[in-house]
Design an enzyme around this catalytic site. Structure first.
Site, short mmCIF file in Angstrom:
data_model
loop_
_atom_site.label_atom_id
_atom_site.label_comp_id
_atom_site.label_asym_id
_atom_site.label_seq_id
_atom_site.Cartn_x
_atom_site.Cartn_y
_atom_site.Cartn_z
N PHE A 198 -2.49 6.16 -10.86
CA PHE A 198 -3.26 7.18 -10.13
C PHE A 198 -4.62 6.60 -9.73
O PHE A 198 -5.02 6.68 -8.57
CB PHE A 198 -3.45 8.44 -10.99
CG PHE A 198 -4.18 9.53 -10.26
CD1 PHE A 198 -3.48 10.41 -9.44
CD2 PHE A 198 -5.56 9.67 -10.35
CE1 PHE A 198 -4.16 11.41 -8.73
CE2 PHE A 198 -6.24 10.66 -9.65
CZ PHE A 198 -5.54 11.54 -8.84
N ASN A 234 -4.51 -1.61 -17.13
CA ASN A 234 -3.10 -2.00 -16.98
C ASN A 234 -3.05 -3.22 -16.07
O ASN A 234 -3.58 -3.20 -14.96
CB ASN A 234 -2.35 -0.81 -16.36
CG ASN A 234 -0.87 -1.07 -16.15
OD1 ASN A 234 -0.50 -2.05 -15.51
ND2 ASN A 234 -0.03 -0.19 -16.65
N ASN A 261 8.75 -2.45 -8.49
CA ASN A 261 8.39 -2.69 -7.09
C ASN A 261 7.82 -4.06 -6.79
O ASN A 261 7.39 -4.33 -5.68
CB ASN A 261 7.43 -1.59 -6.63
CG ASN A 261 8.06 -0.22 -6.76
OD1 ASN A 261 9.21 -0.02 -6.35
ND2 ASN A 261 7.36 0.72 -7.36
N THR A 262 7.77 -4.93 -7.80
CA THR A 262 7.43 -6.33 -7.57
C THR A 262 8.68 -7.11 -7.95
O THR A 262 9.05 -7.15 -9.13
CB THR A 262 6.22 -6.75 -8.45
OG1 THR A 262 5.07 -6.01 -8.03
CG2 THR A 262 5.93 -8.24 -8.32
N GLY A 272 4.15 -1.09 -4.87
CA GLY A 272 4.12 -2.55 -4.97
C GLY A 272 2.76 -3.12 -5.36
O GLY A 272 2.29 -4.10 -4.79
N PHE A 273 2.10 -2.49 -6.35
CA PHE A 273 0.82 -3.00 -6.87
C PHE A 273 -0.21 -3.18 -5.76
O PHE A 273 -0.89 -4.21 -5.68
CB PHE A 273 1.00 -4.34 -7.60
CG PHE A 273 1.68 -4.27 -8.93
CD1 PHE A 273 1.97 -3.06 -9.55
CD2 PHE A 273 2.04 -5.44 -9.60
CE1 PHE A 273 2.60 -3.01 -10.80
CE2 PHE A 273 2.66 -5.41 -10.84
CZ PHE A 273 2.95 -4.20 -11.44
N TYR A 302 1.52 11.60 -15.12
CA TYR A 302 1.03 11.41 -13.76
C TYR A 302 1.69 12.43 -12.83
O TYR A 302 1.04 13.34 -12.31
CB TYR A 302 1.30 9.96 -13.30
CG TYR A 302 0.85 9.63 -11.89
CD1 TYR A 302 0.52 10.60 -10.96
CD2 TYR A 302 0.74 8.30 -11.49
CE1 TYR A 302 0.11 10.28 -9.67
CE2 TYR A 302 0.32 7.96 -10.19
CZ TYR A 302 0.02 8.97 -9.29
OH TYR A 302 -0.37 8.65 -8.03
N SER A 303 3.02 12.34 -12.65
CA SER A 303 3.68 13.16 -11.63
C SER A 303 3.50 14.66 -11.86
O SER A 303 3.46 15.43 -10.90
CB SER A 303 5.18 12.83 -11.58
OG SER A 303 5.37 11.46 -11.35
N LYS A 330 -5.80 3.36 -9.58
CA LYS A 330 -5.48 1.92 -9.65
C LYS A 330 -6.72 1.06 -9.64
O LYS A 330 -6.75 -0.01 -10.25
CB LYS A 330 -4.59 1.52 -8.46
CG LYS A 330 -3.14 1.97 -8.60
CD LYS A 330 -2.31 1.47 -7.43
CE LYS A 330 -0.90 2.02 -7.45
NZ LYS A 330 0.08 1.16 -8.11
N ASN A 384 1.97 -4.77 -18.17
CA ASN A 384 3.00 -4.07 -17.39
C ASN A 384 4.04 -5.07 -16.91
O ASN A 384 3.78 -5.83 -15.98
CB ASN A 384 2.34 -3.34 -16.22
CG ASN A 384 3.35 -2.65 -15.33
OD1 ASN A 384 4.51 -2.52 -15.69
ND2 ASN A 384 2.91 -2.21 -14.17
C1 LIG Z 1 2.60 6.88 -7.35
C2 LIG Z 1 2.80 6.18 -8.66
C3 LIG Z 1 2.22 4.94 -8.87
C4 LIG Z 1 2.39 4.28 -10.09
N1 LIG Z 1 1.80 3.07 -10.29
C5 LIG Z 1 1.91 2.47 -11.50
C6 LIG Z 1 1.24 1.23 -11.75
O1 LIG Z 1 0.52 0.70 -10.91
N2 LIG Z 1 1.43 0.66 -12.97
C7 LIG Z 1 2.19 1.23 -13.95
O2 LIG Z 1 2.30 0.67 -15.05
N3 LIG Z 1 2.81 2.41 -13.74
C8 LIG Z 1 2.68 3.04 -12.55
N4 LIG Z 1 3.30 4.24 -12.34
C9 LIG Z 1 4.14 4.81 -13.42
C10 LIG Z 1 3.38 5.83 -14.26
O3 LIG Z 1 2.32 5.23 -14.95
C11 LIG Z 1 4.34 6.47 -15.30
O4 LIG Z 1 4.80 5.47 -16.18
C12 LIG Z 1 5.54 7.15 -14.63
O5 LIG Z 1 5.17 7.75 -13.41
C13 LIG Z 1 6.19 8.19 -15.53
O6 LIG Z 1 5.29 9.25 -15.81
P1 LIG Z 1 5.30 10.65 -15.01
O7 LIG Z 1 6.73 11.12 -14.97
O8 LIG Z 1 4.39 11.54 -15.79
O9 LIG Z 1 4.77 10.35 -13.65
C14 LIG Z 1 3.15 4.90 -11.12
C15 LIG Z 1 3.72 6.16 -10.90
C16 LIG Z 1 3.55 6.81 -9.69
C17 LIG Z 1 4.16 8.16 -9.49
#
Ligand SMILES: Cc1cc2nc3c(=O)[nH]c(=O)nc-3n(C[C@H](O)[C@H](O)[C@H](O)COP(=O)(O)O)c2cc1C
Length: 364
Positions: free
Chosen positions: A63, A139, A175-176, A113-114, A316-317, A65, A170
């Site tokens: 969220f 992270n 996505n990478t 994709g980071f 997050y979601s 980043k 991580n």
């Molecule tokens: C839009 C988006 C971007 C994310 N980017 C990362 C990231 O950069 N690094 C990471 O470790 N997880 C990333 N995640 C994964 C979340 O940290 C989390 O592990 C995952 O979404 C499950 O939790 P949630 O169901 O509460 O969203 C991302 C998730 C979402 C939705």
């Protein structure tokens, strides 16, 4: 205040393209004057990884980043914030569109994709807020085109140790391309040896920064045996279970969007990620605590994660569909559960259902 923010912002945000909505949310948070929150009830406090969490609800990585809004997010009631994923060099990520809402399922698919500003920009921001306090984890991940991915993690540990409350390694973003291969036994053994060695090297100037390993919910149980064994061997401080899934549960209603490539999160991830959490918990034998993440969108789902083995939680979601008021709602529900059970903390719930959960049929 939080209720007002939610009421005003949610209809607008849902009308926008998901990535534009996210950019707008970060901007608004950066400029929003927010008061410091009242101290949390002591019952919600959790000690894990050598850190004192004022409450166990953290914002998951992805969220914020680039560490642009961590202090605002802490003021909105999160017990901690995980920034990143940060890579050594800035990178643009995949072409847009790359973020999709599965409204009917309350899920999200991303293949960002980071995309991030790189270590220098993020380090400057974290250094500027260093005196603010609060738990801000970093992270870390490898650049997509890195010639030596393990070296990227080592370098990021050295760079961020003075400002990171903890690190998340991580190795589980889908996505990478090839990143998740770092979860294979030999690669992970080498990576963790070098990461922990780097952490020990910077200890004299940075203090004891905990290192957590974030895994995919898509590992096979035999992979998971190896991963937990290797994490224990290298004495990591904890694990995060887990990242987004590349699987698509049969129950998804938004069949069209379900076909988009990327990692699925939110409500449709809850069952799988909670099962993997329980599977991880029974394998750790209390060697270290776990962070449970994936589909938390209510007090009940938060409590289920604790019972599956999480000491600390992230989400997050759920924010996309429930708004920021979700954090206060979960905290209130946790307090009620503590009082109803005549407990003085959440500790006795942790892992209480794990063994039973691992005996159930596999979630589909
Ligand atoms: C839009 C988006 C971007 C994310 N980017 C990362 C990231 O950069 N690094 C990471 O470790 N997880 C990333 N995640 C994964 C979340 O940290 C989390 O592990 C995952 O979404 C499950 O939790 P949630 O169901 O509460 O969203 C991302 C998730 C979402 C939705």
């Amino acid at each position: 205040m939080i209720g007002l923010i939610d009421r005003l912002s949610r209809p607008l945000m849902r009308a926008l393209d998901p990535e534009d909505a996210h950019t707008l949310a970060i901007k608004a948070l950066r400029f929003m004057p927010l008061p410091r929150p009242a101290p949390e009830p002591p019952e919600l406090g959790v000690r894990a990884f050598g850190l004192n969490f004022p409450n166990p609800i953290g914002l998951a990585a992805g969220f914020d980043k680039n560490a642009q809004a961590s202090d605002a997010l802490l003021r909105l009631g999160f017990g901690f914030v995980e920034i990143g994923t940060v890579t050594p060099r800035a990178q643009a990520g995949n072409p847009r569109p790359r973020l999709f809402r599965l409204e009917a399922d309350e899920g999200v698919i991303n293949r960002l994709g980071f995309n991030n500003g790189g270590e220098a920009v993020v380090l400057a921001r974290l250094a500027a807020r260093a005196n603010e306090g609060g738990i801000v984890g970093v992270n870390i991940g490898a650049n997509r085109d890195s010639p030596d991915r393990t070296e990227d993690y080592v370098r990021l540990i050295e760079t961020f140790a003075p400002v990171a409350s903890y690190f998340t390694v991580n190795v589980s973003s889908p996505n990478t391309p090839g990143l998740r291969d770092l979860q294979q036994a030999k690669a992970l053994d080498d990576l963790l040896a070098r990461v922990i060695d780097a952490r020990e090297r910077v200890h004299p100037r940075a203090g004891p920064t905990p290192v957590l390993l974030k895994i995919a919910p898509d590992l096979t149980l035999s992979n998971l045996d190896d991963v937990v064994g290797i994490a224990r061997k290298h004495r990591v401080d904890g694990m995060i279970v887990g990242n987004t899934t590349i699987t698509r549960p049969g129950s998804l209603r938004e069949r069209g969007k379900a076909g988009e490539a990327g990692g699925l999160s939110g409500r449709p991830l809850f069952k799988l990620s909670t099962r993997m959490l329980a599977e991880t918990y029974v394998r750790t034998e209390s060697a270290f605590p776990l962070i449970g993440v994936g589909g938390i969108d209510s007090g009940a789902t938060a409590i289920a994660k604790l019972k599956a083995g999480a000491t600390v939680l992230q989400l997050y979601s759920g924010l996309v569909y429930r708004g920021i008021g979700l954090v206060a709602q979960i905290k209130a529900d946790l307090l009620t559960a503590i009082k109803r059970g005549h407990r003085d903390s959440l500790a006795s719930m942790v892992g209480s259902d794990a063994a039973d959960m691992t005996a159930e049929s596999w979630p589909s």
